[in-house]
Write a protein that holds these residues in place. Sequence first.
Motif, short mmCIF file in Angstrom:
data_model
loop_
_atom_site.label_atom_id
_atom_site.label_comp_id
_atom_site.label_asym_id
_atom_site.label_seq_id
_atom_site.Cartn_x
_atom_site.Cartn_y
_atom_site.Cartn_z
N ILE A 140 1.09 -1.37 0.39
CA ILE A 140 -0.41 0.24 -0.17
C ILE A 140 0.78 1.18 -0.23
CG2 ILE A 140 -1.78 1.57 1.59
CD1 ILE A 140 -2.40 -1.66 2.26
N LEU A 141 1.63 1.33 0.96
CA LEU A 141 2.69 2.19 0.96
C LEU A 141 4.00 2.46 0.05
CD1 LEU A 141 4.41 1.62 4.54
CD2 LEU A 141 3.36 3.54 3.67
N ALA A 142 4.03 1.56 -0.96
CA ALA A 142 4.49 1.42 -2.33
C ALA A 142 3.61 2.01 -3.24
CB ALA A 142 5.24 0.63 -2.58
N ASP A 143 2.19 1.87 -3.48
CA ASP A 143 1.41 2.78 -4.15
C ASP A 143 1.72 1.15 -5.03
OD1 ASP A 143 -0.28 4.32 -4.89
OD2 ASP A 143 0.72 5.85 -6.74
N ARG A 144 1.40 0.00 -4.75
CA ARG A 144 1.22 -0.66 -5.90
C ARG A 144 0.01 -1.05 -6.54
NH1 ARG A 144 5.48 -5.02 -5.30
NH2 ARG A 144 7.37 -3.97 -5.59
N SER A 145 -0.34 -1.68 -7.79
CA SER A 145 -1.72 -1.94 -8.13
C SER A 145 -2.55 -2.65 -6.78
CB SER A 145 -1.69 -3.09 -9.59
OG SER A 145 -1.18 -3.94 -9.22
N TRP A 146 -4.10 -2.06 -6.76
CA TRP A 146 -5.05 -3.00 -6.12
C TRP A 146 -5.12 -4.34 -6.57
CZ3 TRP A 146 -7.61 -0.44 -3.08
CH2 TRP A 146 -7.59 1.16 -3.88
N GLU A 147 -4.50 -5.46 -7.48
CA GLU A 147 -4.69 -6.70 -7.35
C GLU A 147 -2.81 -7.08 -6.72
OE1 GLU A 147 -4.24 -4.75 -10.15
OE2 GLU A 147 -6.37 -5.26 -11.21
N LEU A 153 7.21 8.99 16.08
CA LEU A 153 6.01 7.59 15.43
C LEU A 153 7.37 6.96 15.02
CD1 LEU A 153 4.08 9.75 12.51
CD2 LEU A 153 2.97 8.28 14.32
N ILE A 154 8.54 7.67 14.65
CA ILE A 154 9.63 6.97 14.41
C ILE A 154 10.31 6.18 15.54
CG2 ILE A 154 12.17 6.80 13.35
CD1 ILE A 154 11.28 8.78 11.37
N ARG A 155 10.41 7.10 17.06
CA ARG A 155 10.90 6.48 17.89
C ARG A 155 10.28 5.49 18.35
NH1 ARG A 155 11.76 10.75 21.22
NH2 ARG A 155 12.60 9.63 22.63
N GLY A 156 8.80 5.35 18.14
CA GLY A 156 7.53 4.50 18.32
C GLY A 156 7.83 3.24 17.48
N ASN A 157 8.43 3.56 16.70
CA ASN A 157 8.57 2.08 15.24
C ASN A 157 7.19 2.25 14.89
OD1 ASN A 157 10.23 0.25 14.31
ND2 ASN A 157 9.61 -1.36 15.11
N GLU A 158 6.15 3.36 14.65
CA GLU A 158 5.62 3.01 14.18
C GLU A 158 5.37 3.71 12.57
OE1 GLU A 158 2.57 2.10 14.97
OE2 GLU A 158 2.49 2.47 16.83
N LEU A 159 6.62 3.06 11.98
CA LEU A 159 7.65 3.10 10.96
C LEU A 159 5.97 3.35 9.30
CD1 LEU A 159 10.52 0.86 10.88
CD2 LEU A 159 10.01 3.60 10.96
N GLU A 160 6.26 2.98 9.60
CA GLU A 160 3.83 2.98 8.28
C GLU A 160 3.68 3.70 8.27
OE1 GLU A 160 5.32 -1.43 8.68
OE2 GLU A 160 4.65 0.03 9.96
N LEU A 161 2.94 4.48 10.23
CA LEU A 161 1.59 5.22 9.70
C LEU A 161 3.05 6.50 9.61
CD1 LEU A 161 -0.14 6.37 11.16
CD2 LEU A 161 0.37 6.04 13.13
N ALA A 162 3.95 6.62 10.21
CA ALA A 162 5.27 7.20 9.50
C ALA A 162 5.21 8.17 8.16
CB ALA A 162 6.61 7.39 10.21
N VAL A 163 5.40 6.78 7.22
CA VAL A 163 5.16 6.93 6.23
C VAL A 163 4.36 7.79 5.71
CG1 VAL A 163 5.53 5.95 3.74
CG2 VAL A 163 7.34 5.72 5.70
N CYS A 164 2.82 7.61 5.72
CA CYS A 164 1.65 7.68 5.25
C CYS A 164 1.67 9.36 6.25
CB CYS A 164 0.60 7.20 6.17
SG CYS A 164 0.68 5.18 5.21
N VAL A 165 1.69 9.27 7.03
CA VAL A 165 1.55 10.77 7.87
C VAL A 165 2.68 11.74 6.91
CG1 VAL A 165 1.78 12.52 9.49
CG2 VAL A 165 -0.03 9.74 9.59
N GLY A 166 3.96 11.40 6.75
CA GLY A 166 4.88 12.82 6.00
C GLY A 166 4.42 12.02 4.63
N THR A 167 4.11 11.39 3.67
CA THR A 167 3.76 11.87 2.81
C THR A 167 2.60 12.87 2.70
OG1 THR A 167 4.24 8.80 2.12
CG2 THR A 167 2.90 10.14 0.17
#
Length: 1235
Positions: free
Chosen positions: A614-621, A901-915
């Motif tokens: 999802i983060l890498a914006d892959r196709s729906w499939e 977020l990064i220090r809490g290891n919420e990496l996926e959330l950090a990338v979503c919010v940061g994007t």
Amino acid sequence: MSQVRQVGLLAAGCQPWNKDVCVANGDRFAYCATLAIYIYQLDHRYNEFKLHAIMSEHKKTITAISWCPHNPDLFASGSTDNFVIIWNVAEQKVIAKLDNTKGTPASLSWCWNADDTVAFASQRGPLFLWTISGPDSGVTVHKEAHSFLSDICIFRWHTQKKGKVVFGHIDGSLSIFQPGSKSQKHVLRPESLEGTDAEDPVTALEWDPLSTDYLLVANLHRGIRLVDSESLCCITTFNFPGAVASVQCLAWVPGAPGMFITGDSQVGVLRVWNVSRATPVDNFKLKKTGFHCLHVLNSPPRKKFSIQSPTKNHYTSSTSEAVPPPTLTQNQAFSVPPGHAVCCFLDGGVGLYDMGAKKWDFLRDLGHVETIFDCKFKPDDPNLLATASFDGTIKVWDINTLTAVYTSPGNEGVIYSLSWAPGDLNCIAGATSRNGAFIWDIKKGKIVQRFNEHGKNGIFCIAWSHKDSKRIATCSGDGYCIIRTVDGKVLHKYKHPAAVFGCDWSQNNSSVRIWDYTKDACINVLRGHTAPVRGLMWNTEIPYLLISGSWDYTIKVWDTREGACLDTVYDHGADVYGLACHPRRPFTMASCSRDSTVRLWSLTPLITPLQINILADRSWEEIIGNTDCAVEQGMPPLLCGKVSRDIKQEVEKLSGNPRVKKLRWFSECLSPPGGSDNLWDLVAVIKGQDDSLLPQNYCKGIMHLKHLITFRTSEAQELTTVKMSKFGGGIGVPTKEERLKEAAEIHLRLGQIRRYCELMVELGEWDKALSVAPGVSVKYWKKLMQRRADQLIQEDKDDVIPYCIATGDVKKLVHFFMSRGQLKEALLVAQAACEGNMQTFHVSTPKGSSYSDDIYKEDFNELLQEACRELAEWYFQDGRAVLAACCHLAVDNIELAMAYLIRGNELELAVCVGTVLGELAGPATHYALELLARKCMMIPMCFPSTGYRNLAADLLLMTPDSELQLVKLCAFYPGCIEEINDLHEKCKLPTVEECMQLAETAHADGNIFETIKYYLLSQEPEKALPIGIDFIKGSISSSNWTLDTVYPVLDLLSYVRTEKLLLHTCTEARNELLILCGYVGALLAIRRQYQSIVPALYEYTSQLLKRRKVSVPIKIEHLSEELDAWRACTQSINRSSEESPYTSPSDSQRMVYATLLKRLKEEPLRGIIGPDYVTGSNLPSHSDIHISCFTGLKIQGPVFFLEDGKSTISLNDALMWAKVNPFSPLGTGIRLNPF
């Protein structure tokens, strides 16, 4: 590392069955649920008590606990399974156990006259003494304390008089024993009981701490007496305001001689007494439900933000202002000194009450006190979770705040099952063991319907149809499954050959599915549980994911395609009964257990590859599929449920770039509750979203600073005008007065002084209003004074005099005196006014103010930022990194929000919010992407290797200047030459063969970095090792080297392919690389303030130097010197306030530390400085059995297993270690990947 993360805990309440179930010692207190002991410890930094540990070794009801008076780390507990256990709180382990106690240890206490002896007694005695260690260890019987004529309720050792002990009995009498004196059995019964068989149990018993003979006794019906244990006479009988009041518990107040407190058993009234008075000094109504027990803390918490008064001189000059002593009313003369009472109530509530400030420091309003059999999320509001318990109640919890908001009336026997009504009906159906089924209307607060078709048979399951809201199904021990309408009309009865334990409605039609597994083909048998399985739940998005809860205390997650157990969770302390899936967050799950807790879990780590797609914006499939495709063996996880399909439909409706909405919606679907919605609301505010689109509950969370004043003002107004409904609004609904007080406090903090004053007037607290009224204006203050004077004149009180004089309202005062016939007084005031002694108060404005408005504004802004930093750190230390990030977003500090977020290891959330936030969050987003790419490098092989390799590359390609990171990925990737070349092509890097030529060219040109880079990418990456290591050794041999000169080379070198690094021919290079990474890692840890792992990194480096044959310019003595200097120079930061006093570092230590700091330079990403602390780090579990190989102490929170499968460290330490030293602490050369 565990795949299922614990993200929330609803702790049990205090049991109301036994007496000594609440104890305190120093900065800890503990209480008992039925099967577990909850220990709270004072966090000195924030001056608050936090849940520290849950002890659960007893398998049956705990009867009593007692803290060791000589050792604050030890306490004892007894239970109905005839066990007495000694616990070490600091180490969280059992240190001694006594089984087969010859009777239930109904009462239990440490002996004050012996360090290691615990006394316990069953109903009629005798008193057993268990000496835990030493030459006399074993159990003996007290010589005299036996053969009682009435059951023992409670007993107490004297704290000073050696061996003296008193027993309280059910018949109201006392028995007193002391060495060298005659035994006194069954004496001092209340006078009104003498000569009768009536019983009046002793509910509380405490020796006077300042006397050898005086004793406070409380009887349930006949109140409290102070008695003399020598002369056997009653000294004082204390009188209650009403005849109905009865005492459940009492405690002396240690800091106030002669003061004690009591708790009423009918209503939660705390009364304060002094032995010199027969009536209470003060009364506080704390709760509607009665007290069960209470305990006063010996050392009340110190306030963190205390204002230091200037040191007073020992002399007084002639110009010093006299400070008159305060005048005290009779009651104020007995005012309670600041003290804290641990209060436990009959509804399971537990709190810490500050008697001086008259407020709760901590209150867990109520909790279940027995087995929780079922839990269900509310379909139309999944932030509410309902639980059904053995204690006869259903409770509704807010899962964001983890607090109870509603409770059913109770007294239903055992409630086995519950089902929410469909839609917004706001009702719950419950199934009981003896009272049939019922419907509870939450808003009305009462049972509105009962169903008795099963008679007195227990109903094990109830299900309300969500297709037809008029139908409810139940199944029972009588073998029937019955469907009826909500008004009680039976529609169908299905008879089974035996008891029926489960029923449910199909989501597609209105029939009942009843399965008989003996007639269908068995697809798979899932083996692993060692006891019956009670809870089963399919995940609603991943069709092959099954979760099971068992009586073996575990939860297991299964891949049903292969019958493989993906993870086992050991955190519950007893049988697991109910499992529930969050309707809108399909990877958030709740579980309930016989240990009386409800726990919340995140299953998201099980689908990491999908999340990264999802983060890498892959196709729906690659994100959403159909069930048939998803259940094929070996397929990567795909979402197949309603939530994901709805998201896809909504995204496809959007015009323009839908990525922002797609990231937000999937993030909310995959994240657990507890701040993620709040975070996204703040992101929307920062991105300029219209305020009208903010959700209704936005104002309940952390608001953006531009909304804070508006929302809090409206909240205060709402509190002022709210009408109390007939049935109240839930648990512990505040009175109108309490609401007005709360509103006033909000207005005051918002600077709305006038509104505060008016509310204080409405509450009758004129003094508070008048004391701050000049802050509005002197004109307003004067007007308020006149209003008060008018009121006092009407009440005909002398108190009016100072008000009239202060405002210069002579006319009013003179008329007041004259109306009362005090003509001389009226004459006197009139004369004083004629002589000019009474003047109206005037205000003057200072000219030429030294501060401009802008400077004030700047100061206030800095104060605001400081307050936000403090609040964020509080959330972060409490294991709530997402809410910590919210605090920073609220003041537009995007850099720090991302860092948390990064220090809490919420990496996926950090990338979503940061994007979504874009450029301002850029550096932190790129760092989070790099860490996620590292995570992809080692995703378990159930995900195809080409898939995870390409995922890592896709993530890195999302960052600018990603070439070096792509080099590291390609260098580390294990595979055949063709696969590696494919990856090189994707990353736009030369082929393996070309890299070899480029490395040799760079080597000839003397370009060290390029040489290492291309050798690592070639078919002989091991050639990079000697070149890079020699460069680093050369650099650190000079006296003025810095971290920035060696770290880039060392970091690149560490990505050498693992199988090459482990070759026998690379042994020396490997050892030197590990030592250099260890040492440089220690320096990086100092720079990033990773205090907990700095000693471990130095120790790791020293051990490798000792044990391995190497040639590096680092000496063990030098490492030891640096570590000592770091400790000495940072001890003021690292030590807690309780440790030994600060000792100043020596001059040589200062010099060594100064040299260290010169080498370190500044951290490029300044926000990420500070330790990592993941979600759930503060949540105690029953599986805290792992010992950290860094500290030798038990690990609280998530655990990380090292590559040997045995050694463990905390996940927090593993994350910090991996960020500064990529290799395992075991020194094997294996890379660490805890992300």
